[in-house]
Design an enzyme around this catalytic site. Structure first.
Site, mmCIF file in Angstrom:
data_model
loop_
_atom_site.group_PDB
_atom_site.id
_atom_site.type_symbol
_atom_site.label_atom_id
_atom_site.label_comp_id
_atom_site.label_asym_id
_atom_site.label_seq_id
_atom_site.Cartn_x
_atom_site.Cartn_y
_atom_site.Cartn_z
ATOM 1 N N TYR A 1 5.042 4.894 11.233
ATOM 2 C CA TYR A 1 5.358 3.468 11.450
ATOM 3 C C TYR A 1 6.121 2.809 10.307
ATOM 4 O O TYR A 1 6.390 1.627 10.359
ATOM 5 C CB TYR A 1 4.077 2.672 11.761
ATOM 6 C CG TYR A 1 2.986 2.790 10.715
ATOM 7 C CD1 TYR A 1 3.011 2.021 9.548
ATOM 8 C CD2 TYR A 1 1.923 3.664 10.891
ATOM 9 C CE1 TYR A 1 2.000 2.118 8.595
ATOM 10 C CE2 TYR A 1 0.913 3.783 9.943
ATOM 11 C CZ TYR A 1 0.953 3.007 8.800
ATOM 12 O OH TYR A 1 -0.032 3.115 7.858
ATOM 13 N N HIS B 1 -3.072 4.185 5.187
ATOM 14 C CA HIS B 1 -4.128 3.174 5.372
ATOM 15 C C HIS B 1 -5.486 3.755 4.960
ATOM 16 O O HIS B 1 -6.242 3.147 4.209
ATOM 17 C CB HIS B 1 -4.152 2.710 6.831
ATOM 18 C CG HIS B 1 -5.324 1.849 7.165
ATOM 19 N ND1 HIS B 1 -5.417 0.541 6.760
ATOM 20 C CD2 HIS B 1 -6.473 2.123 7.838
ATOM 21 C CE1 HIS B 1 -6.571 0.037 7.177
ATOM 22 N NE2 HIS B 1 -7.225 0.979 7.828
ATOM 23 N N ARG C 1 0.876 -1.189 0.000
ATOM 24 C CA ARG C 1 0.000 0.000 0.000
ATOM 25 C C ARG C 1 0.901 1.223 0.000
ATOM 26 O O ARG C 1 1.602 1.475 0.973
ATOM 27 C CB ARG C 1 -0.902 -0.057 1.241
ATOM 28 C CG ARG C 1 -1.445 1.268 1.676
ATOM 29 C CD ARG C 1 -2.478 1.159 2.758
ATOM 30 N NE ARG C 1 -2.033 0.614 4.037
ATOM 31 C CZ ARG C 1 -1.247 1.254 4.896
ATOM 32 N NH1 ARG C 1 -0.767 2.447 4.610
ATOM 33 N NH2 ARG C 1 -0.924 0.696 6.048
HETATM 34 C C1 TPP Z 1 -13.313 -6.175 13.843
HETATM 35 C C2 TPP Z 1 -12.467 -4.977 13.509
HETATM 36 N N1 TPP Z 1 -11.412 -4.671 14.276
HETATM 37 C C3 TPP Z 1 -10.638 -3.614 13.978
HETATM 38 C C4 TPP Z 1 -10.940 -2.826 12.903
HETATM 39 C C5 TPP Z 1 -10.074 -1.619 12.571
HETATM 40 N N2 TPP Z 1 -9.365 -1.902 11.307
HETATM 41 C C6 TPP Z 1 -9.748 -1.324 10.162
HETATM 42 S S1 TPP Z 1 -8.800 -1.809 8.884
HETATM 43 C C7 TPP Z 1 -7.832 -2.755 9.878
HETATM 44 C C8 TPP Z 1 -6.645 -3.504 9.325
HETATM 45 C C9 TPP Z 1 -6.947 -4.312 8.131
HETATM 46 O O1 TPP Z 1 -5.737 -4.777 7.631
HETATM 47 P P1 TPP Z 1 -5.655 -5.765 6.433
HETATM 48 O O2 TPP Z 1 -6.567 -6.915 6.621
HETATM 49 O O3 TPP Z 1 -4.222 -6.105 6.265
HETATM 50 O O4 TPP Z 1 -6.190 -4.920 5.184
HETATM 51 P P2 TPP Z 1 -5.651 -3.545 4.574
HETATM 52 O O5 TPP Z 1 -6.436 -2.454 5.237
HETATM 53 O O6 TPP Z 1 -4.189 -3.450 4.845
HETATM 54 O O7 TPP Z 1 -5.950 -3.605 3.124
HETATM 55 C C10 TPP Z 1 -8.277 -2.713 11.193
HETATM 56 C C11 TPP Z 1 -7.631 -3.428 12.307
HETATM 57 C C12 TPP Z 1 -12.066 -3.157 12.136
HETATM 58 N N3 TPP Z 1 -12.404 -2.455 11.040
HETATM 59 N N4 TPP Z 1 -12.803 -4.229 12.426
#
Ligand code: TPP
Length: 388
Positions: A287, A278, A274
């Site tokens: 980070y 985020h 990415r």
């Molecule tokens: C159940 C839950 N816990 C925490 C979050 C906060 N949150 C939003 S995106 C994210 C990380 C997602 O990471 P990844 O699966 O690697 O996908 P990316 O966003 O990097 O594409 C988190 C922890 C959430 N949306 N839902």
């Protein structure tokens, strides 16, 4: 000898070697399938059978994704868009997978795959409305698309169950469940994939692994070397592919799709990065090092595909400025249509899911209405609060 004499399959053979009976983690990260090198070079024999028009289409979709990301972030900065999750750097993963699906397949998005939703038929206007929080934009059933699942992992049991239902109905379509590398660390994901495995659900688990789950690096949030290898525990296949190589993603997903349609759920891990934050509510400089971002910037997928098209001689048939201009015009039109969309009331969130409100939501709606009556200024705040 009958099966009973040998004992049940899960018993396995006896061995005096503890080493033989120790299932250890792989020592190295498994390789990723690649067709086009970072500099655009390729081996002709590896290029999938795909016409020049389709190659240009792949390019067009990736450029549209780039334009959408750029314009959405700018709109958010001007206060005209809610929080937005840019896809920059992951264009090849998102487009390559979507391009390999069939028309009747279903998409279960999680939020970072706008072009995949557009390829399914979702109007660009609705992508803007979605990120503005307008619930109508979630109604994409006519385009075989579920609403994005912002609560990480929650769409996996739902999508797997849906896929199983299609199988029970003798439907040939599959469900493509997009998700990030953080998703497999949730309970919902693990329960969902295990269930899909035992019922032979036609579910494709497509994971652009962009190295981060917000600020947690891949190494910080799992001890596994890859997402694909996690399939071993559930008895399903995993494929690793270079997520910045659109042809490799397309080819891998096309192959995986056949396997999935035969009732074999499969994880496809597209290794990517990415490049943006985020979301617009994040500061990645807190980070990760700029040197790391620069390393990936040099390997970003759209430029790589341009080099491939040049080396293949297709570039001469392309007017890149016109393609970009066209994408910007598409965005202008979508923005105008989103602006003209009938204004929604904040109470809409109560109306969305049920025909008849359950008593608990009825109570919450009443509370909310009396709160707004007592504090009309709060309504304006909710509508116009600074959004991240
Ligand atoms: C159940 C839950 N816990 C925490 C979050 C906060 N949150 C939003 S995106 C994210 C990380 C997602 O990471 P990844 O699966 O690697 O996908 P990316 O966003 O990097 O594409 C988190 C922890 C959430 N949306 N839902």
């Amino acid at each position: 000898m009958s099966q009973l004499d040998e004992g049940p399959a899960y018993l396995g053979a006896a061995s005096e070697s503890l080493a033989e009976c120790t299932i250890s983690e792989p020592e190295r990260t498994p390789p990723r399938y690649q067709i086009v090198d970072a500099d655009g070079s390729y081996d002709e024999s590896q290029v999938p059978a795909i016409g020049d028009e389709e190659l240009i289409d792949l390019y067009r979709w990736m450029v549209l994704q780039q334009v959408v990301d750029d314009r959405m972030v700018k709109l958010q900065r001007r206060g005209e868009m809610g929080t937005y999750a840019s896809v920059r750097g992951q264009e090849a993963s998102v487009v390559g997978c979507a391009f390999a699906l069939e028309d009747d397949d279903w998409l279960f998005p999680y939020g970072r795959e706008g072009a995949a939703e557009l390829i399914q038929g979702m109007p660009l206007r609705d992508l803007l409305l979605y990120w503005r929080g307008v619930e109508d934009a979630n109604k994409q059933a006519a385009n075989n698309t579920f609403p994005p699942a912002i609560a990480i992992g929650t769409h996996i049991p739902v999508g797997v169950g849906f896929a199983w239902g299609m199988r029970l109905d003798d439907d040939d379509a599959i469900a493509a469940l997009y998700h990030g590398d953080g998703h497999p660390s949730t309970g919902e994901y693990q329960a969902g994939v295990n269930f899909g495995s035992v019922v032979d659900a036609p579910a494709l688990l497509f994971c652009p692994n962009n190295g981060y789950s917000i600020s947690a690096s891949f190494e910080q949030q799992t001890r596994a070397k890859s997402v694909a290898q996690k399939g071993i525990a559930w008895g399903i296949d995993g494929i690793r592919v270079d997520g910045n190589d659109v042809l490799a993603v397309y080819d891998a997903v096309k192959t995986a799709r056949e396997h999935v349609a035969d009732g074999n759920p499969t994880i496809v891990e597209a290794v990517t990065y990415r490049l943006d934050a985020h979301t617009t509510n994040d500061d990645p400089s807190r980070y990760r090092d700029q040197a790391e971002v620069d390393w990936w910037e040099d390997r970003e997928p759209v430029g790589r595909f341009e080099s491939f098209l040049q080396q293949r001689g297709v570039w001469d048939d392309i007017d890149p400025a016109a393609i970009r201009e066209e994408a910007n015009e598409q965005f202008d039109e979508a923005k105008a249509a989103a602006d003209a969309f009938e204004k929604r009331d904040v109470s809409e969130m109560f109306e969305y899911l049920y025909d008849d409100l359950p008593p608990e939501l009825e109570r919450q709606l009443k509370d909310f209405e009396s709160f707004l009556e007592a504090r009309p200024d709060a309504y304006d705040y909710i509508e116009h609060r600074p959004k991240g």
